[in-house]
Design a protein around this motif. Structure first.
Motif, mmCIF file in Angstrom:
data_model
loop_
_atom_site.group_PDB
_atom_site.id
_atom_site.type_symbol
_atom_site.label_atom_id
_atom_site.label_comp_id
_atom_site.label_asym_id
_atom_site.label_seq_id
_atom_site.Cartn_x
_atom_site.Cartn_y
_atom_site.Cartn_z
ATOM 1 N N UNK A 100 -14.217 3.186 -1.772
ATOM 2 C CA UNK A 100 -14.732 4.387 -2.605
ATOM 3 C C UNK A 100 -14.772 5.686 -1.829
ATOM 4 N N UNK A 101 -15.350 5.524 -0.775
ATOM 5 C CA UNK A 101 -15.341 6.765 0.066
ATOM 6 C C UNK A 101 -14.207 7.518 0.410
ATOM 7 N N UNK A 102 -13.174 6.753 0.920
ATOM 8 C CA UNK A 102 -11.817 7.285 1.185
ATOM 9 C C UNK A 102 -11.333 7.926 -0.299
ATOM 10 N N UNK A 103 -11.586 7.241 -1.372
ATOM 11 C CA UNK A 103 -10.932 7.893 -2.427
ATOM 12 C C UNK A 103 -11.783 9.214 -2.801
ATOM 13 N N UNK A 104 -13.094 9.152 -2.800
ATOM 14 C CA UNK A 104 -13.934 10.457 -2.935
ATOM 15 C C UNK A 104 -13.444 11.609 -2.098
ATOM 16 N N UNK A 105 -13.021 11.152 -0.804
ATOM 17 C CA UNK A 105 -12.803 12.605 0.258
ATOM 18 C C UNK A 105 -11.273 12.706 -0.176
ATOM 19 N N UNK A 106 -10.304 11.955 -0.550
ATOM 20 C CA UNK A 106 -9.027 12.158 -0.968
ATOM 21 C C UNK A 106 -8.836 13.114 -2.027
ATOM 22 N N UNK A 107 -10.000 13.090 -3.213
ATOM 23 C CA UNK A 107 -9.930 13.601 -4.425
ATOM 24 C C UNK A 107 -10.792 14.705 -4.751
ATOM 25 N N UNK A 133 -15.584 -6.731 1.471
ATOM 26 C CA UNK A 133 -16.759 -5.695 1.731
ATOM 27 C C UNK A 133 -15.963 -4.251 2.150
ATOM 28 N N UNK A 134 -14.890 -4.320 2.594
ATOM 29 C CA UNK A 134 -14.023 -3.240 2.531
ATOM 30 C C UNK A 134 -13.459 -2.411 1.064
ATOM 31 N N UNK A 135 -13.357 -3.564 0.429
ATOM 32 C CA UNK A 135 -12.927 -2.760 -0.924
ATOM 33 C C UNK A 135 -14.119 -2.107 -1.806
ATOM 34 N N UNK A 136 -15.345 -2.624 -1.421
ATOM 35 C CA UNK A 136 -16.422 -2.148 -2.210
ATOM 36 C C UNK A 136 -17.398 -1.047 -1.315
ATOM 37 N N UNK A 137 -16.953 -1.018 -0.218
ATOM 38 C CA UNK A 137 -17.768 0.115 0.579
ATOM 39 C C UNK A 137 -16.874 1.161 1.110
ATOM 40 N N UNK A 139 0.878 -1.320 0.009
ATOM 41 C CA UNK A 139 0.118 -0.071 -0.187
ATOM 42 C C UNK A 139 0.880 1.385 -0.108
ATOM 43 N N UNK A 140 1.891 1.083 0.599
ATOM 44 C CA UNK A 140 2.948 2.523 0.640
ATOM 45 C C UNK A 140 3.564 2.864 -0.726
ATOM 46 N N UNK A 141 3.417 1.713 -1.654
ATOM 47 C CA UNK A 141 3.915 2.008 -2.845
ATOM 48 C C UNK A 141 2.903 2.465 -3.867
ATOM 49 N N UNK A 142 1.689 1.740 -3.761
ATOM 50 C CA UNK A 142 0.800 2.074 -4.593
ATOM 51 C C UNK A 142 -0.351 3.521 -4.213
ATOM 52 N N UNK A 143 -0.521 3.615 -2.941
ATOM 53 C CA UNK A 143 -1.265 4.617 -2.248
ATOM 54 C C UNK A 143 -2.691 4.776 -3.009
ATOM 55 N N UNK A 144 -3.287 3.619 -3.247
ATOM 56 C CA UNK A 144 -4.728 3.539 -3.633
ATOM 57 C C UNK A 144 -5.780 3.131 -2.914
ATOM 58 N N UNK A 145 -5.274 2.535 -1.609
ATOM 59 C CA UNK A 145 -6.218 2.035 -0.584
ATOM 60 C C UNK A 145 -6.699 0.636 -1.104
#
Length: 163
Positions: A73-80, A66-70, A24-30
């Motif tokens: 997306x919320x974390x990515x939306x907040x980040x961007x 469950x975490x990947x699909x719920x 994750x530290x390499x990709x930074x995409x959650x």
């Protein structure tokens, strides 16, 4: 006699979670962060409760999905939030200013874009060829393969002290 290695399965869950965190530290995409959380919550959690190995794997997979699909997306939306999509490659050329460096003959000429690239250019239908000369400013209207279509630029030329 082979020893029962399932009693040390908790070590495998911790190592797997650590590998996911490093990825994750390499990709930074959650993505790998969600897999690490699923590994810890599902796999290690069921292991500590005394569940069999197959239930640990199933719980880790279910929690990760469950975490990947719920949550992801919320974390990515907040980040961007508030960021515009960065235009790259050909998409970045639309609307870019340019300066004519070779005269237009039969609607074909050459322009130097504001990013420093020199392109073959065609005049758009609404721009008369006699109105555009060497040194004039134009604007990219579209990209036609290896050439750009330009029209006369209504914006004033930017100087270095404009900001």
């Amino acid at each position: 006699m082979l020893p029962d290695l399932t009693q040390y399965l908790w070590i495998a869950w911790l190592v797997l979670a650590l590998l996911f965190v490093i990825a994750e530290l390499v990709t930074l995409e959650f993505t790998f962060l969600m897999l690490a959380a699923g590994t810890l919550l599902g796999g290690l959690g069921v292991n500590l409760l005394g569940g069999p190995w197959w239930l640990q794997v199933a719980a880790a997979a279910a929690v990760s999905a469950l975490l990947l699909f719920t949550i992801r997306p919320l974390l990515l939306r907040v980040l961007h939030r508030g960021k515009e999509r960065a235009l790259t490659n050909v998409d970045a050329l639309y609307g870019m200013g340019a300066r004519v460096v070779a005269p237009f003959v039969d609607d074909l000429g050459s322009v130097r874009l504001d990013n420093g690239e020199t392109w073959t250019a065609r005049l758009s239908a609404d721009t008369p060829a006699v109105g555009v000369g060497v040194g004039d400013r134009v604007r990219v209207v579209s990209v036609l393969g290896s050439a750009v279509e330009v029209s006369s630029s209504p914006q004033p030329e930017r100087t270095s002290d404009d900001g």
